[in-house]
Design a protein around this motif. Structure first.
Motif, short mmCIF file in Angstrom:
data_model
loop_
_atom_site.label_atom_id
_atom_site.label_comp_id
_atom_site.label_asym_id
_atom_site.label_seq_id
_atom_site.Cartn_x
_atom_site.Cartn_y
_atom_site.Cartn_z
N ALA A 219 -35.33 -10.49 11.06
CA ALA A 219 -34.22 -10.59 11.58
C ALA A 219 -34.19 -9.89 12.99
O ALA A 219 -35.02 -9.24 13.32
CB ALA A 219 -32.97 -10.25 10.77
N GLY A 220 -33.06 -10.09 13.92
CA GLY A 220 -32.85 -9.51 14.95
C GLY A 220 -32.13 -8.21 14.55
O GLY A 220 -32.12 -7.38 13.48
N ALA B 175 -35.73 -6.43 12.98
CA ALA B 175 -36.22 -5.71 13.99
C ALA B 175 -35.15 -5.45 15.20
O ALA B 175 -34.05 -5.66 15.11
CB ALA B 175 -37.54 -6.48 14.57
N ASP B 176 -35.77 -5.56 16.47
CA ASP B 176 -34.57 -5.39 17.58
C ASP B 176 -34.66 -6.37 18.90
O ASP B 176 -34.38 -6.24 20.10
CB ASP B 176 -34.35 -4.17 18.10
N PHE B 177 -35.45 -7.64 18.55
CA PHE B 177 -35.75 -8.63 19.40
C PHE B 177 -36.74 -8.28 20.36
O PHE B 177 -36.76 -8.77 21.54
CB PHE B 177 -34.27 -9.06 20.14
N THR B 178 -37.52 -7.18 20.06
CA THR B 178 -38.86 -7.14 20.99
C THR B 178 -39.97 -7.50 20.24
O THR B 178 -40.03 -7.39 18.99
CB THR B 178 -38.71 -5.77 21.27
N ALA B 179 -41.03 -7.80 20.95
CA ALA B 179 -42.56 -8.13 20.49
C ALA B 179 -42.94 -6.73 19.54
O ALA B 179 -43.45 -6.88 18.38
CB ALA B 179 -43.49 -8.52 21.60
N GLU B 180 -42.73 -5.49 20.08
CA GLU B 180 -43.10 -4.39 19.45
C GLU B 180 -42.67 -4.24 18.12
O GLU B 180 -43.14 -3.94 17.02
CB GLU B 180 -42.84 -3.21 20.34
N THR B 181 -41.14 -4.43 18.03
CA THR B 181 -40.59 -4.16 16.77
C THR B 181 -40.89 -5.23 15.78
O THR B 181 -41.04 -5.06 14.59
CB THR B 181 -39.11 -4.02 17.03
N GLY B 182 -40.95 -6.72 16.29
CA GLY B 182 -41.25 -7.79 15.44
C GLY B 182 -42.67 -7.68 14.97
O GLY B 182 -43.03 -7.62 13.77
N GLN B 183 -43.62 -7.02 15.52
CA GLN B 183 -44.96 -6.67 14.78
C GLN B 183 -44.80 -5.64 13.95
O GLN B 183 -45.52 -5.78 12.82
CB GLN B 183 -46.09 -6.23 16.19
N LYS B 184 -44.28 -4.48 14.13
CA LYS B 184 -44.23 -3.43 13.14
C LYS B 184 -43.39 -3.83 11.91
O LYS B 184 -43.96 -3.59 10.91
CB LYS B 184 -43.15 -2.22 14.02
N VAL B 185 -42.48 -4.52 11.97
CA VAL B 185 -41.55 -5.05 10.65
C VAL B 185 -42.34 -6.06 10.18
O VAL B 185 -42.46 -5.92 9.03
CB VAL B 185 -40.26 -5.54 11.33
N ASP C 18 -36.27 -14.84 16.67
CA ASP C 18 -36.33 -14.68 18.18
C ASP C 18 -37.67 -14.87 18.63
O ASP C 18 -38.55 -14.12 18.09
CB ASP C 18 -35.80 -13.49 18.62
N ASP C 19 -37.86 -16.01 19.50
CA ASP C 19 -39.37 -16.31 19.86
C ASP C 19 -39.97 -15.28 20.59
O ASP C 19 -41.15 -14.92 20.76
CB ASP C 19 -39.56 -17.62 20.62
N ASP C 20 -39.27 -14.26 21.44
CA ASP C 20 -39.87 -13.18 22.23
C ASP C 20 -40.26 -12.34 20.94
O ASP C 20 -41.39 -11.64 21.19
CB ASP C 20 -38.69 -12.61 23.17
N GLN C 21 -39.73 -11.90 20.03
CA GLN C 21 -39.97 -11.05 18.97
C GLN C 21 -41.13 -11.61 18.20
O GLN C 21 -41.95 -10.92 17.81
CB GLN C 21 -38.63 -11.00 18.15
N GLY D 65 -39.80 -20.09 14.09
CA GLY D 65 -39.32 -19.06 15.05
C GLY D 65 -37.59 -19.66 15.50
O GLY D 65 -37.16 -20.36 14.71
N GLY D 66 -37.06 -18.98 16.63
CA GLY D 66 -35.97 -19.07 16.88
C GLY D 66 -35.77 -18.90 18.49
O GLY D 66 -36.17 -18.11 19.01
N ALA D 67 -34.87 -19.73 18.90
CA ALA D 67 -34.33 -19.69 20.39
C ALA D 67 -35.07 -20.66 21.18
O ALA D 67 -34.47 -21.25 21.75
CB ALA D 67 -34.44 -18.22 21.11
N GLY D 68 -36.30 -20.96 21.00
CA GLY D 68 -37.05 -22.00 21.92
C GLY D 68 -37.80 -21.50 22.96
O GLY D 68 -37.48 -22.27 24.16
#
Length: 347
Positions: free
Chosen positions: A185-186, A217-227, A245-248, A269-272
């Motif tokens: 999630a975000g 996570a918090d909508f960032t690639a870094e937190t997406g990877q960690k989570v 979120d696709d950036d995440q 994914g999400g957002a597009g």
């Protein structure tokens, strides 16, 4: 014809005037009545009364928010009868309030506001409305409907529903009766994240499925990877993953590759983002679909603000006025239709 072209046809090109209806109903002057009727039937693609539109949005520190401003500016540039006064994006609530006040003082013809914090910007938006400036509330809602003339937003609950239905359909096609489904999630303190998760949960439940594990996570690639790394370690078998979120998602995919589990399950994914759509088209990663939450809504917001400033409406609707609310649809983009949607993918 592209999807964005079709949208422009519906919002910007197949839109016609309906404003000044009250004048037509109350005036006894034949000349005034004739002018009003002419305005209602005038095509919005043709130049109308000049409108200065004020625009304010959060800082462009995310691909989606950057695309919001880009879409607004591009759309405004298509109209010879529009001048756009766009402010510098900010995540400072007080600064954004001051930006709106400045545009009220300048007596702009209409305002498009994507508030950093809808509740905090409500009173200044109400002040604009009280000053006779129609406000188009973009995406993040104000706390009071009196703060806007028209609301155009994405469908966060619908995003979750679309993602859940797609995954359920894929699991049925693979004959997986009890799939392990995880969710990245975000930010959980945001209503939009809560709505997306609620829609996802409801859609899965309708198919007799449920979320096995979920982390925010918090909508960032870094937190997406960690989570995602943590979820992969905790779940030795996964059948499907939805990332909000696709950036995440850049980080989510990195974690999956790092764990050498990129052939094990499908990802939605999400957002597009354009990056996500490119990966979907190449079909060489776990990412098989993304659910739209397109920043092209900002372009539509400019078109709606123009019509409000000119006193026109939508020709394809029976009602003479611009509607009070527009909710975009959360379409699912797959390799089968990605070429149709690539034009609205954001960097």
């Amino acid at each position: 014809m592209t999807v964005l072209d079709r949208r422009r046809l519906l919002i910007g090109g197949a839109v016609a005037g309906a404003g000044a209806l009250a004048a037509a109903c109350t005036s006894n002057s034949p000349a005034e009545s004739k002018n009003t009727a002419d305005q209602r039937t005038q095509s919005p693609a043709s130049p109308g009364k000049h409108v200065t539109i004020g625009f304010t949005a959060p800082a462009a520190n995310h691909g989606w928010t950057a695309a919001i401003s880009e879409n607004a500016k591009t759309q405004a540039g298509r109209y010879s009868d529009v001048t756009l006064k766009a402010t510098e994006g900010t995540n400072d609530v007080n600064q954004q309030i001051q930006q709106v006040q400045t545009m009220i003082d300048a007596k702009v013809g209409a305002l498009v506001i994507l508030p950093f914090d809808g509740k905090a910007l409500t009173e200044i938006a109400k002040k604009a409305m009280a000053a006779g400036i129609p406000v188009v509330n973009l995406d993040r809602e104000f706390a009071d409907p009196l703060a806007y003339r028209t609301l155009i937003k994405g469908d966060n609950h619908g995003m979750g529903v679309s993602a859940g239905n797609f995954i359920a359909k894929q699991m049925a096609a693979k004959n997986v009766s009890k799939p392990v489904i995880v969710e990245v999630a975000g930010l959980d303190n945001l209503q939009l994240t809560q709505d997306r998760s609620a829609g996802f949960k409801a859609a899965l439940a309708a198919h007799g499925l449920s979320v096995t594990a979920r982390q925010a996570a918090d909508f960032t690639a870094e937190t997406g990877q960690k989570v995602t790394s943590a979820l992969l370690q905790a779940n030795k078998k996964i059948d499907a993953l939805w990332n909000h979120d696709d950036d995440q998602g850049i980080g989510v995919l990195a974690a999956i590759r790092q764990a050498s589990r990129d052939k094990e399950f499908l990802m939605v994914g999400g957002a597009g983002s354009r990056n996500a759509m490119t990966a979907i088209k190449a079909d060489n990663t776990p990412l098989k679909a993304t659910v739209l939450y397109s920043p092209s809504m900002a372009a539509s917001a400019i078109s709606l603000a123009r019509l409000l400033g000119q006193g026109r409406g939508l020709t394809d609707m029976v009602e003479h006025e611009v509607p009070a609310q527009v909710t975009t649809y959360s379409a699912v983009v797959t390799k089968d239709n990605v070429d149709d949607y690539m034009v609205v993918g954001f960097a």
